[in-house]
Design a protein around this motif. Structure first.
Motif, PDB file in Angstrom:
ATOM      1  N   ASP A 276      10.376 -29.853  53.428  1.00  0.00           N
ATOM      2  CA  ASP A 276       9.806 -31.056  52.660  1.00  0.00           C
ATOM      3  C   ASP A 276       8.946 -31.823  53.653  1.00  0.00           C
ATOM      4  O   ASP A 276       8.666 -33.176  53.185  1.00  0.00           O
ATOM      5  N   TYR A 277       8.826 -31.548  55.008  1.00  0.00           N
ATOM      6  CA  TYR A 277       7.779 -31.920  55.958  1.00  0.00           C
ATOM      7  C   TYR A 277       6.790 -31.026  56.428  1.00  0.00           C
ATOM      8  O   TYR A 277       6.051 -31.588  57.174  1.00  0.00           O
ATOM      9  N   GLU A 278       6.470 -30.016  55.715  1.00  0.00           N
ATOM     10  CA  GLU A 278       5.390 -29.156  56.148  1.00  0.00           C
ATOM     11  C   GLU A 278       4.163 -29.822  56.390  1.00  0.00           C
ATOM     12  O   GLU A 278       3.699 -30.449  55.415  1.00  0.00           O
ATOM     13  N   GLY A 321      10.821 -21.996  62.223  1.00  0.00           N
ATOM     14  CA  GLY A 321      10.493 -21.095  61.030  1.00  0.00           C
ATOM     15  C   GLY A 321      11.593 -21.216  60.263  1.00  0.00           C
ATOM     16  O   GLY A 321      11.563 -20.794  58.680  1.00  0.00           O
ATOM     17  N   ARG A 322      12.765 -21.669  60.608  1.00  0.00           N
ATOM     18  CA  ARG A 322      14.007 -21.827  59.866  1.00  0.00           C
ATOM     19  C   ARG A 322      14.000 -23.129  58.830  1.00  0.00           C
ATOM     20  O   ARG A 322      15.130 -23.591  58.612  1.00  0.00           O
ATOM     21  N   GLY A 323      12.982 -23.936  59.119  1.00  0.00           N
ATOM     22  CA  GLY A 323      12.814 -25.219  58.249  1.00  0.00           C
ATOM     23  C   GLY A 323      13.635 -26.474  59.266  1.00  0.00           C
ATOM     24  O   GLY A 323      14.070 -27.251  58.586  1.00  0.00           O
ATOM     25  N   LEU A 330       7.753 -36.007  67.981  1.00  0.00           N
ATOM     26  CA  LEU A 330       8.475 -37.390  68.471  1.00  0.00           C
ATOM     27  C   LEU A 330       8.711 -38.328  67.068  1.00  0.00           C
ATOM     28  O   LEU A 330       9.566 -38.995  67.121  1.00  0.00           O
ATOM     29  N   HIS A 331       7.433 -38.389  66.346  1.00  0.00           N
ATOM     30  CA  HIS A 331       7.454 -39.448  65.278  1.00  0.00           C
ATOM     31  C   HIS A 331       6.626 -38.839  64.262  1.00  0.00           C
ATOM     32  O   HIS A 331       5.531 -38.538  64.512  1.00  0.00           O
ATOM     33  N   ARG A 332       6.742 -39.365  63.077  1.00  0.00           N
ATOM     34  CA  ARG A 332       6.114 -39.100  61.850  1.00  0.00           C
ATOM     35  C   ARG A 332       5.507 -40.410  61.307  1.00  0.00           C
ATOM     36  O   ARG A 332       6.478 -41.418  60.882  1.00  0.00           O
TER      37      ARG A 332
END
Length: 454
Positions: A276-278, A321-323, A330-332
């Motif tokens: 959900d954050y790719e 690769g495993r999500g 560090l941060h989004r």
């Protein structure tokens, strides 16, 4: 005779990655140790104020939207690119930005002061759509030999131009593996200004500023069946505090760090494959300090901060690769970017400035990792650039985007046209009918923490 820019510049001394990197800590730090800067609003809580505005340049295009704007390193010049394949130069006096006086003080009560008109003093027409541009690192009007910039356009070489009148000085022609001239998707100077790096499909090519013409080095990043960073290199950035270290972002959703001595072998690999954050294709990279790297992406609601002390030299397929969340992430920072446009962000000290699809300009703190301030409605169209001034408490923004006419709109009842196709929607469209609204392709200069408008 070949045109030269300045005098011969010293080459950066190769420094091993292990000597420049600090030992990784056991946990990712919650805040960053960066120098403090003035707040984004004044002591009295006054909002940012628009000082200067450059309207959409005239052109034959119906929608001459902005592709980006950048400050010169000395903060005296703005360089913009628009959809008409033209680069424009604007002169901005830093004393006006730093002054605490307001033009509204000289107006009668009840009369609001609007932004001043910002007009270009020079322009340069490229042969094709502008893909990327950058100022010379030590740009200063005190030394005219440093007043230059580079630009890359589709199907054309890299051009070096002087900033006085936009005159072409040198051309750097990249040749691919079959000896054909190609174009660079992204470009950057080395920190000392002695080299130019260009991003291509699976290649980084290096040019000597003092030797116009063909590239002097080819860094092969990968092959079709081999390991390495694949895809088009859409972003490049050199680390000023670590000479010889460069970050490269790919449209194939990866960021790699290279040393000039490795010639295409990554010393650090950064990929975000958390579920959900790719991350999307990389469109911009910027170094905040020796170990902190920021990356912007297309069609991605996040702008990412990476801690290189936690990075690994593999492609991350074992854990990411495993999500799982990558250790180096560090941060989004939230930043809506729903299109393939390149949204430019700026970093100065411990502050980060970004633009959003909604037309807002947002400033984050890299120390607290939280939002400092927001200019709501800075533009009525997507804010594709938000760049902090190098020395003053100011910000420049630009807006625009492609707006396709709606050919399905029915003709008016009183139309005498016999054509079965409805009339083309006017420029921008009617928001009530699902259009984009009035187009805003302007460039605006804001004073952060200036006096409140009267």
């Amino acid at each position: 005779s070949r045109a030269r820019v300045g005098t011969s510049l010293p080459r950066p001394t190769p420094v091993a990655m292990a000597e420049r990197r600090r030992r990784p800590s056991a946990t990712v730090p919650a805040a960053l140790a960066l120098p403090a800067v003035p707040p984004a609003v004044g002591a009295d809580g006054s909002p940012p104020r628009c000082l200067l505005e450059a309207p959409e340049p005239e052109s034959k295009k119906g929608n001459n939207f902005s592709k980006g704007v950048r400050w010169s390193p000395d903060g005296t010049t703005l360089l913009t690119a628009h959809d008409d394949s033209t680069l424009r130069l604007f002169a901005v006096n830093p004393e006006v930005l730093a002054s605490s006086s307001s033009a509204a003080e000289a107006l009668p009560d009840g009369v609001a002061a609007g932004p001043g008109l910002l007009e270009p003093y020079a322009k340069a027409v490229e042969g094709g759509p502008v893909l990327d541009f950058a100022f010379f690192p030590s740009f200063s009007w005190q030394n005219p030999a440093t007043c230059c910039f580079i630009a890359s356009s589709q199907d054309h070489p890299i051009h070096l131009r002087e900033a006085v009148g936009g005159t072409l000085c040198n051309s750097y022609r990249p040749f691919n593996q079959v000896e054909e001239v190609c174009h660079a998707y992204s470009i950057c100077f080395s920190p000392d200004g002695g080299k130019i790096l260009g991003g291509f499909s699976q290649y980084i090519r290096v040019f000597d500023v003092q030797r116009p013409g063909r590239q002097v080095e080819d860094w092969l990043l990968t092959t079709k069946k081999g390991k390495g960073q694949k895809g088009i290199i859409g972003a490049l950035a050199g680390a000023s505090e670590s000479p010889g270290l460069y970050a490269a972002g790919s449209y194939n959703r990866s960021v790699c760090v290279y040393h000039q001595g490795s010639r295409g072998k990554p010393v650090a690999w950064l990929v975000d494959r958390e579920q959900d954050y790719e991350m999307g294709g990389v469109t911009q990279l910027a170094w905040a300090n020796e170990w902190l790297l920021l990356s912007g992406h297309r069609r991605d609601p996040w702008l990412r901060a990476w801690d290189l002390r936690m990075a690994s030299s593999d492609d991350g397929s074992a854990s990411e690769g495993r999500g799982l969340r990558p250790k180096a992430l560090l941060h989004r920072f939230p930043r809506s970017a729903r299109t393939h446009q390149r949204f430019l962000f700026g970093v100065q000290g411990c502050r980060l400035s970004v633009g959003t699809d909604e037309g807002d300009a947002v400033i984050y703190s890299l120390s607290t990792l939280e939002e400092e301030s927001r200019i709501v409605g800075a533009h009525t169209r997507p804010c594709v650039s938000a760049m902090l001034h190098p020395t003053c408490n100011a910000l420049v923004t630009s807006a625009g985007g492609r707006c396709f006419p709606n050919y399905d709109v029915e003709s008016s009842a009183g139309s005498d046209s016999d054509s079965p196709v409805g009339k083309k929607r006017p420029r921008g469209g009617d928001p009530a009918a699902g259009g984009a609204g009035p187009l805003d392709n302007s460039v605006r200069v804001w004073r952060l923490g200036g006096e409140a408008e009267s």
